[in-house]
Design an enzyme around this catalytic site. Structure first.
Site, mmCIF file in Angstrom:
data_model
loop_
_atom_site.group_PDB
_atom_site.id
_atom_site.type_symbol
_atom_site.label_atom_id
_atom_site.label_comp_id
_atom_site.label_asym_id
_atom_site.label_seq_id
_atom_site.Cartn_x
_atom_site.Cartn_y
_atom_site.Cartn_z
ATOM 1 N N SER A 64 2.416 89.981 29.289
ATOM 2 C CA SER A 64 3.171 89.844 30.619
ATOM 3 C C SER A 64 2.637 89.347 31.828
ATOM 4 C CB SER A 64 3.690 91.254 31.049
ATOM 5 O OG SER A 64 4.481 92.048 30.215
ATOM 6 N N ALA A 159 8.445 89.496 28.819
ATOM 7 C CA ALA A 159 7.484 90.220 29.587
ATOM 8 C C ALA A 159 8.106 91.341 30.242
ATOM 9 C CB ALA A 159 7.105 89.260 30.763
ATOM 10 N N LYS A 160 7.181 92.433 30.280
ATOM 11 C CA LYS A 160 7.662 93.450 31.110
ATOM 12 C C LYS A 160 7.434 93.330 32.764
ATOM 13 C CE LYS A 160 7.839 98.604 30.904
ATOM 14 N NZ LYS A 160 9.129 98.885 30.830
ATOM 15 N N ALA A 161 8.203 92.410 33.222
ATOM 16 C CA ALA A 161 7.934 91.936 34.545
ATOM 17 C C ALA A 161 8.999 92.497 35.640
ATOM 18 C CB ALA A 161 8.167 90.174 34.559
ATOM 19 N N TYR A 165 14.171 93.325 36.260
ATOM 20 C CA TYR A 165 14.373 94.619 36.234
ATOM 21 C C TYR A 165 15.604 95.165 37.433
ATOM 22 C CZ TYR A 165 11.786 96.917 32.595
ATOM 23 O OH TYR A 165 11.461 97.361 31.488
#
Ligand code: PMP
Length: 293
Positions: A64, A159-161, A165
């Site tokens: 990420s 990506a856990k960006a 969110y």
């Protein structure tokens, strides 16, 4: 049980290579991660003192970071070790683990050329259930969100960006303010994508369908559950699912590190089977045993 505020707790946070008292783990208001969402993170769970798929989560954190151009100034081994040391320092057996890397406050603006990179890890043991235990037992009530998951060339979907969110927080807020537990998000094409912080599965007899993760996170729990139910003899098909197809299914459930396996009782006005007799109830037990084995 009353959950204590997250900004006033005992214990430690691992921050930039040191264990600092929880209440001293602060960053400046001029932080690029805050202003422009230059930040990536992970969500992990430890069971019986050991993080489930710790290395996979660290690998995803680094992937990420690379995607959004953040160069983490530690090795993956150092992060793995820091997570374990922190859990043991906090004396936890079962807990949630939140590593995060972000651009700091050295410079203001979109340019990243001189931005300092920060890394922190926090752990807590009061997310025993991400959803309220009574909601989990009964199954969640979902409403379709007006916000869509964007195309892979519009947002870094693998990506856990932190940036993307905001779609999740807006959808969650939409659901809760309308009296629902969570929101179902469709994607930019109108296909069913996922929940606000978890992937989604549907069951019809021995067949399980789940959306193709081509514009949202291919969750580590999602992959674990596919393997787990396949071993039990179910066939899992990844496919594009339109909202008008979900009346065909008997059951539905969410998967995620925080959510684990959580049954869904309804999406808008469509009802699904939950409870002791349902398949998803059995899967919930199987997953509970698997992560502790
Ligand atoms: N989608 C979103 C938007 C999430 O936040 C999460 C939780 N990380 C997931 C899916 C599930 O991912 P995982 O199983 O790796 O926790």
């Amino acid at each position: 049980m009353e959950i204590p505020p997250f900004d006033n707790r005992d214990g430690f946070i691992w921050m930039n290579g040191k264990f600092v008292p929880w209440n001293d783990a602060k960053c400046h208001v001029i932080t690029q991660g805050l202003h422009y969402a230059s930040s990536v993170f992970e969500g992990e769970r430890a069971y019986k003192g050991k993080i489930f798929k710790s290395e996979e989560h660290t690998k995803r954190l680094f992937k990420s970071a690379e995607t959004v151009g953040i160069k983490i100034p530690y090795t993956q081994e150092e992060i793995n070790q820091a997570k374990d040391e922190l859990i043991s320092k906090m004396g936890y057996q079962d807990c949630y683990v939140r590593p995060i890397a972000w651009r700091g406050s050295q410079q203001m603006g979109l340019s990243t050329s001189n931005a300092d990179i920060n890394v922190a890890i926090a752990v807590w043991d009061d997310w025993a259930s991400y959803f309220k235990i009574e909601d989990r037992k009964a199954g969640l009530r979902l409403i379709t969100s007006p916000w869509k998951r964007p195309a892979p060339d519009t947002a870094p979907c693998e990506a856990k960006a932190s940036g993307p969110y905001v779609i999740c927080t807006m959808s969650k807020e939409y659901a809760e303010s309308n009296g629902y537990n969570d929101a179902l998000m469709l994607d930019y094409r109108g296909y069913i994508a996922e929940g606000t912080g978890a992937n989604i599965f549907f069951i019809k007899d021995e067949t399980i369908h789940t959306p193709i993760p081509d514009c949202f996170l291919n969750g580590i729990t999602r992959q674990t559950v596919i393997e787990m139910v396949t071993k039990k003899g179910f066939s899992v098909e990844e496919k594009h699912i339109m909202p008008d197809e979900i009346t065909n299914y008997d059951e539905a459930f969410l998967t995620g590190t925080a959510a684990e396996i959580t049954p869904i009782q309804s999406i808008d006005s469509i009802k699904f089977k939950t409870g002791d007799e349902s398949q998803n109830f059995q899967f919930m037990q199987d997953y509970h045993d698997l992560v502790r084995s």
